[in-house]
Motif scaffolding. Structure first.
Motif, mmCIF file in Angstrom:
data_model
loop_
_atom_site.group_PDB
_atom_site.id
_atom_site.type_symbol
_atom_site.label_atom_id
_atom_site.label_comp_id
_atom_site.label_asym_id
_atom_site.label_seq_id
_atom_site.Cartn_x
_atom_site.Cartn_y
_atom_site.Cartn_z
ATOM 1 N N THR A 170 -7.369 3.770 3.196
ATOM 2 C CA THR A 170 -8.611 3.166 3.944
ATOM 3 C C THR A 170 -8.871 1.762 3.334
ATOM 4 O O THR A 170 -9.320 0.913 4.191
ATOM 5 N N ALA A 171 -8.264 1.356 2.411
ATOM 6 C CA ALA A 171 -8.582 0.064 1.818
ATOM 7 C C ALA A 171 -7.544 -0.718 2.661
ATOM 8 O O ALA A 171 -7.985 -2.065 2.823
ATOM 9 N N ASN A 189 -1.693 7.939 -0.239
ATOM 10 C CA ASN A 189 -2.927 8.154 -0.910
ATOM 11 C C ASN A 189 -4.089 7.199 0.156
ATOM 12 O O ASN A 189 -4.022 6.540 0.589
ATOM 13 N N ALA A 190 -5.094 8.491 0.324
ATOM 14 C CA ALA A 190 -6.058 8.333 1.396
ATOM 15 C C ALA A 190 -6.905 7.105 1.041
ATOM 16 O O ALA A 190 -7.383 6.219 1.830
ATOM 17 N N GLU A 191 -7.269 6.831 -0.109
ATOM 18 C CA GLU A 191 -8.177 5.791 -0.678
ATOM 19 C C GLU A 191 -7.190 4.407 -0.361
ATOM 20 O O GLU A 191 -7.840 3.314 -0.096
ATOM 21 N N GLU A 192 -6.018 4.239 -0.740
ATOM 22 C CA GLU A 192 -5.277 3.005 -0.406
ATOM 23 C C GLU A 192 -5.137 2.909 1.230
ATOM 24 O O GLU A 192 -5.208 1.637 1.487
ATOM 25 N N ALA A 246 0.979 -1.069 -0.170
ATOM 26 C CA ALA A 246 -0.032 -0.079 0.082
ATOM 27 C C ALA A 246 0.812 1.272 0.010
ATOM 28 O O ALA A 246 2.194 1.514 0.710
ATOM 29 N N GLU A 306 -9.521 -1.538 5.735
ATOM 30 C CA GLU A 306 -10.529 -2.646 5.794
ATOM 31 C C GLU A 306 -10.019 -3.690 5.430
ATOM 32 O O GLU A 306 -10.711 -5.014 5.959
ATOM 33 N N HIS A 340 -4.283 9.975 7.134
ATOM 34 C CA HIS A 340 -5.333 9.075 6.452
ATOM 35 C C HIS A 340 -5.231 7.885 7.179
ATOM 36 O O HIS A 340 -6.534 7.296 7.351
ATOM 37 N N ALA A 395 -9.025 6.500 9.103
ATOM 38 C CA ALA A 395 -9.553 5.270 8.472
ATOM 39 C C ALA A 395 -9.687 4.404 9.600
ATOM 40 O O ALA A 395 -10.728 3.452 9.614
#
Length: 256
Positions: free
Chosen positions: A66-67, A61-64, A57, A70, A115, A119
């Protein structure tokens, strides 16, 4: 401290250096540990008969980010401890560093921990978990040659206290101010063995720190022994760096 069997931890940048030392100690203590980085470790990070699970990861990157959180919760069903360890900076003079370079350093050392923390908040709230942010002495004294890094780490200290205020009592948030530490890059950081010896001699405890020293501090801050510790800045620096002016005064007195 009681064993932490069954608890789940994430150590960002846990593939090497201080991060790997933290990971090994948490594994020994009974944690299930996930580590992340852009590239997998050269060999698995193990401890206590367990192996850390690697996740690729880019947490800038905020999306990475969060992923990643999760995926860990999906894998283990819970999250108890987050160690925001990923960071660092090569030497670069501020006047000649490119804007992109400075932005990337600040992203890694300040925005990535934010981030990850945001998350993880909901999941940590369920377990009354905690966050430990790995900071640096560069945050609390001048950091020539790594100005953007020092500024980002100073921001991370501020973020620590702000999140502790916002997220208590569900989640505790603390920071460790790391001093001069031996790593696999010790020579590149501190120079020759003779230079390293002089630097170590200048520290009150007469040695450079080790990853294990930081790992023990993480273990404490993440444990019930620190149940009333939040928003704290724990200095792990062997007593701190000697002020340069004292050495100059002594040299002058000797006629050096």
């Amino acid at each position: 401290m009681e064993k932490s069997d069954g608890k789940v931890a994430l150590v960002t940048g846990g593939t090497r250096g201080i991060g790997a030392a933290i990971t090994r100690r948490l594994l020994e203590e009974g944690y299930l540990v996930a580590i992340c980085g852009r590239n997998p470790p050269e060999s698995p990070v193990t401890g206590g008969g367990r192996e850390a699970e690697f996740h690729a990861a880019d947490i800038r990157n905020a999306e990475e980010a969060t992923a990643l959180i999760e995926a860990i919760v999906g894998r283990y069903g819970r999250l108890d401890l987050v160690v925001n360890n990923a960071g660092g900076s090569p030497h670069a003079h501020a006047a000649s560093a490119s804007p992109r370079f400075s932005e990337r350093i600040i992203q890694l050392n300040l925005l990535a921990p934010l981030h990850i923390a945001t998350a993880a908040f909901t999941h940590l709230s369920v377990t009354n978990g905690s966050i430990v942010n790995i900071c640096s002495v560069s945050a609390v004294r001048p950091s020539p040659g790594t100005a953007a890094y020092g500024a980002a780490k100073a921001g991370l200290l501020s973020l620590t206290t702000s999140l502790a205020q916002e997220w208590g009592p569900q989640v505790r948030v603390n920071a460790i101010i790391v001093g001069l530490i031996e790593t696999e890059n010790t020579a590149a950081t501190y120079g020759s063995e003779a230079a390293q010896a002089r630097i170590a001699a200048s520290v009150p405890l007469k040695r450079l720190g080790r990853g294990e020293d930081i790992a023990e501090a993480v273990l404490f801050l993440g444990s019930p022994a620190a149940r009333y510790v939040s928003g704290a800045r724990l200095d792990v620096h062997g007593g701190g760096e000697r002020p340069l002016f004292l050495q100059i005064v002594e040299d002058e007195a000797r006629g050096a």
